[in-house]
Design an enzyme around this catalytic site. Structure first.
Site, short mmCIF file in Angstrom:
data_model
loop_
_atom_site.label_atom_id
_atom_site.label_comp_id
_atom_site.label_asym_id
_atom_site.label_seq_id
_atom_site.Cartn_x
_atom_site.Cartn_y
_atom_site.Cartn_z
N ASP A 44 -60.12 119.51 80.06
CA ASP A 44 -58.87 119.71 80.80
C ASP A 44 -58.10 120.89 80.24
O ASP A 44 -57.65 121.77 80.97
CB ASP A 44 -57.99 118.46 80.71
CG ASP A 44 -58.57 117.25 81.43
OD1 ASP A 44 -58.28 117.10 82.62
OD2 ASP A 44 -59.30 116.49 80.79
N THR A 111 -60.79 112.69 85.58
CA THR A 111 -61.32 112.79 84.22
C THR A 111 -62.33 111.68 83.94
O THR A 111 -63.32 111.90 83.24
CB THR A 111 -60.18 112.75 83.19
OG1 THR A 111 -59.20 113.73 83.55
CG2 THR A 111 -60.68 113.03 81.81
#
Length: 310
Positions: A44, A111
């Protein structure tokens, strides 16, 4: 927006490659937990740093609304990955609003799907909002099949939309673009729908009740990330329902603005449960009350909305 379109495609492709490379070397110690308990990885942070750096180089006067914040890298747990990422990440802390040019970014949407590996779905999603109007959208889906009917075949698709210019897709392995459209169906009983893989993201029980009212018998397609928007836009499924478990939850604009434009340009309609359009002028979220999203082809939106309201 030809320049912005080309830059956005390049940026999303580069960020997608970063994510895949990170996964291939991912170890458990590279995973942190943010205050909201969602997992966040070095992927990320790396992807957001790459995107923010390239956007800033191309459009230094544009604001960026990114999901990640370098505060999550502070303290002992983030020490090793901190030094080179902080400034780049924090170019994405703009608060949003109704005026000006601003890019939204979710460096890894889904995620949990990212952490599942090749069997999970995640996306690098970004868009350009101009005076509150979503004007350009690019979504990179590294694990999404080129041919939905051949899930074990080639993977990696970029989805692209510009307001008023239609929706398109291209393989990661090619520069050729092809237009995409939502699939028209004659009856909602023929429809398939997708929903979040995680039950705490959306009410699967309510979705099942809506499906029953619409005469839908096909099992729901469950996947992580804004790939669900892409699935609907390309006609792989017909309906995407995101009905809230918590009416006080505030949806983030970076999770939905890219998919919003893609679906609209592919022939769809997206409203909340009160048949109101989504409002991207309120800041970093879509408002204080989440009334759920109904995403369908324009021809069946009314029927689906009625079932949702019931």
């Amino acid at each position: 927006l030809a320049t912005e379109r080309a830059v956005a495609i390049d940026v999303v492709l580069q960020a997608s490659k970063v994510c895949k490379n990170v996964f291939n070397t991912l170890i458990a110690s590279d995973t942190l937990v943010k205050k909201d308990k969602s997992p966040v990885t070095i992927g990320d942070f790396s992807a957001q740093a790459v995107v923010n750096t390239l956007l800033y180089k191309a459009f230094p006067n544009d604001s960026i609304i990114g999901e990640e914040n370098s505060k999550d890298l502070q303290g002992d747990s983030g020490k090793e990955m901190r030094d080179k990422l902080l400034d780049a990440i924090d170019r994405g802390t703009y608060g949003g609003g109704p005026t000006g040019r601003m890019w939204t970014l979710d460096p890894i949407d889904g995620t949990l799907g990212f952490l599942r590996g090749v069997k999970g779905q995640f996306a690098v999603g970004m868009c350009l909002i101009i005076d509150g109007i979503v004007s350009l959208s690019v979504i990179g889906c590294p694990n999404y099949p080129v041919d939905y009917k051949n899930p074990d075949g080639e993977k990696g698709i970029v989805f692209i939309a510009v307001k008023g210019q239609g929706a398109f897709q291209r393989k990661f392995s090619s520069t050729e673009e092809t237009p995409i459209h939502m699939t028209e169906i004659s009856s909602t009983s023929e429809a398939s729908f997708c929903e979040s893989l995680e039950s705490d993201h959306s009410s699967q029980d309510d979705n099942a009740k809506v499906a029953s009212l619409l005469g839908i018998t096909k099992e729901p397609v469950r996947m992580d990330s804004m790939c669900k928007y892409c699935a609907v836009a390309r006609g792989d499924v017909n309906i995407y329902l995101r009905l809230p478990n918590n009416v006080n939850h505030e949806e983030k604009i970076w999770n939905h603005a890219p998919g919003y434009l893609l679906v609209v340009e592919a022939g769809g309609i997206i409203t909340n449960m009160d048949n109101e359009p989504l409002n991207f002028t309120l800041g970093r979220t879509l408002g204080k009350v989440n009334k759920g999203f109904v995403i369908t082809h324009a021809k069946i939106h009314g029927q689906v909305l009625e079932a949702v309201q019931k």
